[in-house]
Design an enzyme around this catalytic site. Structure first.
Site, PDB file in Angstrom:
ATOM      1  N   ASP A 181       1.119  11.420  76.859  1.00 53.03           N
ATOM      2  CA  ASP A 181       2.030  10.460  76.223  1.00 53.03           C
ATOM      3  C   ASP A 181       1.992   9.141  76.987  1.00 53.03           C
ATOM      4  O   ASP A 181       2.333   9.087  78.167  1.00 53.03           O
ATOM      5  CB  ASP A 181       3.462  11.008  76.193  1.00 53.03           C
ATOM      6  N   GLU A 266       4.336  20.503  67.755  1.00 51.72           N
ATOM      7  CA  GLU A 266       3.798  21.861  67.751  1.00 51.72           C
ATOM      8  C   GLU A 266       4.881  22.898  67.493  1.00 51.72           C
ATOM      9  O   GLU A 266       6.045  22.721  67.849  1.00 51.72           O
ATOM     10  CB  GLU A 266       3.128  22.146  69.103  1.00 51.72           C
ATOM     11  N   THR A 422      -5.280  23.565  69.364  1.00 49.39           N
ATOM     12  CA  THR A 422      -5.715  22.606  70.382  1.00 49.39           C
ATOM     13  C   THR A 422      -6.678  23.248  71.398  1.00 49.39           C
ATOM     14  O   THR A 422      -7.052  24.398  71.262  1.00 49.39           O
ATOM     15  CB  THR A 422      -4.507  22.028  71.142  1.00 49.39           C
ATOM     16  N   GLU A 460      -8.341  20.420  67.550  1.00 47.78           N
ATOM     17  CA  GLU A 460      -8.476  19.153  68.280  1.00 47.78           C
ATOM     18  C   GLU A 460      -8.640  19.434  69.764  1.00 47.78           C
ATOM     19  O   GLU A 460      -8.370  20.544  70.239  1.00 47.78           O
ATOM     20  CB  GLU A 460      -7.261  18.269  68.038  1.00 47.78           C
ATOM     21  N   LEU A 463      -7.186  17.190  75.797  1.00 49.49           N
ATOM     22  CA  LEU A 463      -7.239  16.063  76.719  1.00 49.49           C
ATOM     23  C   LEU A 463      -8.380  15.135  76.321  1.00 49.49           C
ATOM     24  O   LEU A 463      -9.373  15.574  75.728  1.00 49.49           O
ATOM     25  CB  LEU A 463      -7.445  16.562  78.158  1.00 49.49           C
TER      26      LEU A 463
END
Length: 599
Positions: A181, A266, A422, A460, A463
């Site tokens: 973030d 999530e 993820t 996805e 990091l």
């Protein structure tokens, strides 16, 4: 005359190959789906409803093509795709996440000219689309039901002008406090104001520390916000989005809508938060000590015949190791009857939370040509320990003898939602030894759960990475059995979203490597602007199927062997074999063109 005979012979050969391909695919398809679904009532209703399941691992059907019903004729596009471009069936679309603060806290689209240039570069690289967070804290910041979509409309128009598709996230969480973030965007101020007088609207740990990332699922149906419950807040927000973005929905610029279901969007509890001092690879903390969830657990325990049972008080602190706590140590509380009851209750609340919100989202977007999606977190640390502590505190009741992800996949199946996962880029050896990471095994488990439930599975990276090794790992997960030269591969992800657009990504060397990755995801084909040509068919959204009882969802907690992921696919054999294969395909295409043109 000879040319006519040659063309006729080739057409007959193409027809025979198409039929053989269909028969082979249906055979694989039936074999794979035979053991996958064992829901007694709910799944039978799915079959009768004739839902179009057009994911990468599909249900047993009499045809390769995935129509709304079995009797529907094949479209010209589908026939063309099968008979002339079989390699397109291996095509995995690539999307790129836009910067978190692309729309500022002041509800202004940031640096439009620069963004347009970046979007044009993405399009030139073959990228299929972009993903963007549509922040609740920005759009409804001025007051209840005072929505301002102007900046996002400008953004959407810009994306459309750049000939990219759009994935939209309904972001009902704050930005700031999670890994990666870079900006801070809070929940709407008027929502936070309610929390000042009633802090139990927020998730709470054992020590009573509140987490303001998102609202607690304990208040999902409590009318605490000017007469509305959180689920009503989310529903009204999505309805306003639909009404104000109708033109973009009708033009099919927007291809899917990911519904935020918790922190970072999530479906999980905010068990690990950097804002509250968590450091990787801490086990995190249970987040169920607000008064609403405490009361719910007390009622559930009494119904079970154990009114004396309390919420855990021995699960340690967020940065502890599993073996240092009474709850997670070998033979600890999590293995007792009391521990099993708590963990089942804790994870079931998460399932119901996601199911309720997705049901409302489905109702809002009914009739729109768009798909729903839900994101599951890749909590890979401590995966190789007996207790899976970090997963348990996040709400994923996953152990070596209990599958914690397939019930989520089954819940998503009734909404025909995409499962987005993820950490696709991670390899075990890259993680610290002390973290006991099992990123590769976790990805294989979760993707397999989705495919076994006939879901469309996307993913996805967790990091930001710019190296070939990370891209190759993503590619290996995207097509874990490699390329199928006869059409649709046995296993293939529905799409991959790269995290994220940045100055670092746009640096020449990094962008060249990224462009090569996109090309590989597209099996060395040019960008395909028509999703139907690679089997992404989107019908108007239908109503979710009947709710699946919790006891039925939990029937699939018995672990099954994940699908085999080959160690050597089109990624590993990319130097000699990949080059040779590319040359062969190119020659065949040239010959086919010559035959068609009669030269």
């Amino acid at each position: 005359m000879e040319k006519k005979i040659l063309c006729a012979a080739q057409r007959n050969m193409a027809t025979r190959m198409t039929i053989q391909f269909q028969e082979r695919y249906n055979f694989q398809h039936e074999r794979m789906s035979g053991e996958a679904i064992r829901v007694k009532r709910a799944r039978k209703q799915r079959a009768m409803c004739g839902f179009k399941m057009d994911g990468d691992h599909v249900k047993k059907q009499p045809r390769l093509v995935l129509p709304l019903n079995a009797s529907a004729p094949k479209s010209k596009v589908e026939i063309h795709t099968i008979s002339e471009d079989p390699m397109l069936a291996n095509y995995v679309p690539v999307y790129v996440m836009l910067p978190l603060g692309v729309v500022t806290n002041e509800n202004v689209l940031k640096d439009t000219v620069r963004l347009q240039n970046q979007l044009m570069s993405l399009h030139a690289a073959g990228v299929d689309g972009v993903m963007v967070d549509v922040w609740w804290g920005i759009v409804e910041s001025k007051g209840p039901m005072q929505y301002d979509w102007s900046a996002y409309r400008t953004l959407f128009q810009l994306v459309q002008n750049c000939k990219l598709k759009l994935q939209v996230i309904m972001s009902f969480h704050q930005c700031g406090g999670n890994v990666g973030d870079s900006v801070s965007i809070s929940l709407p101020k008027w929502v936070l104001k309610v929390g000042k007088t009633n802090p139990d609207i927020f998730y709470t740990n054992y020590k009573g520390i509140r987490n303001t990332e998102c609202l607690s699922l304990g208040v999902d149906k409590q009318p605490l916000f000017h007469g509305r419950s959180p689920i009503e807040l989310y529903t009204d927000y999505m309805r306003s989005f639909r009404d104000n973005m109708q033109d973009f929905l009708e033009s099919q610029l927007i291809i899917d809508i990911e519904v935020g279901l918790g922190p970072a969007g999530e479906l999980r509890y905010p068990s690990y938060s950097q804002n509250l001092g968590w450091v990787f690879p801490g086990i995190g903390e249970f987040q169920c000590y607000d008064n609403y969830l405490k009361a719910d657990f007390k009622k559930a325990a009494a119904k079970e015949g154990h009114p004396e049972w309390k919420l855990p008080d021995n699960a340690g602190k967020s940065n502890d190791k599993p073996e240092s706590t009474e709850f997670f140590k070998p033979g600890g509380t999590y293995q007792t009857e009391k521990g099993n009851f708590f963990l089942t209750w804790y994870s079931n609340k998460l399932l119901t939370h996601g199911d309720d919100i997705l049901d409302e989202a489905n109702n809002v977007f009914l009739g729109c040509k768009v798909k729903l999606a839900a994101k599951v977190a890749g909590i890979h640390w401590w995966y190789k320990t007996e207790s899976h502590a970090a997963e348990l505190t996040a709400g994923y009741y996953n152990l070596h003898h209990r599958d914690g992800y397939r019930p989520i996949a089954r819940m998503l199946s009734r909404h025909n939602a995409i499962l987005n996962f993820t950490c696709l880029e991670m390899r075990n050896y890259e993680q610290p030894v002390e973290a006991q990471s099992g990123a590769e095994e976790l990805v294989r488990q979760v993707l397999s759960c989705g495919w076994k439930e006939n879901l469309k599975v996307a993913g996805e990276n967790a990091l930001a990475r710019y190296d070939r090794e990370a891209y190759d790992q993503i590619l290996q997960n995207a097509r874990p059995n490699g390329i199928s030269k006869l059409g649709r591969p046995r296993l293939k992800m529905y799409g991959v979203t790269y995290l994220r657009l940045s100055d670092d990504l746009m640096k020449q060397k990094n962008f060249e490597i990224f462009t090569a990755f996109v090309r590989k995801m597209h099996v060395n084909l040019d960008h395909c602007p028509d999703p139907e040509r690679y089997y992404h068919f989107t019908e108007p959204m239908k109503r979710s199927e009947p709710r699946i009882p919790l006891e039925t969802l939990l029937e699939v907690t018995t672990p099954l062997q994940p699908y085999a992921f080959l160690k050597e696919t089109d990624v590993i054999q990319r130097v000699l074999t990949g080059f040779f294969y590319y040359i062969v395909i190119t020659v065949l295409r040239i010959l086919r063109i010559k035959v068609k043109t009669g030269k």
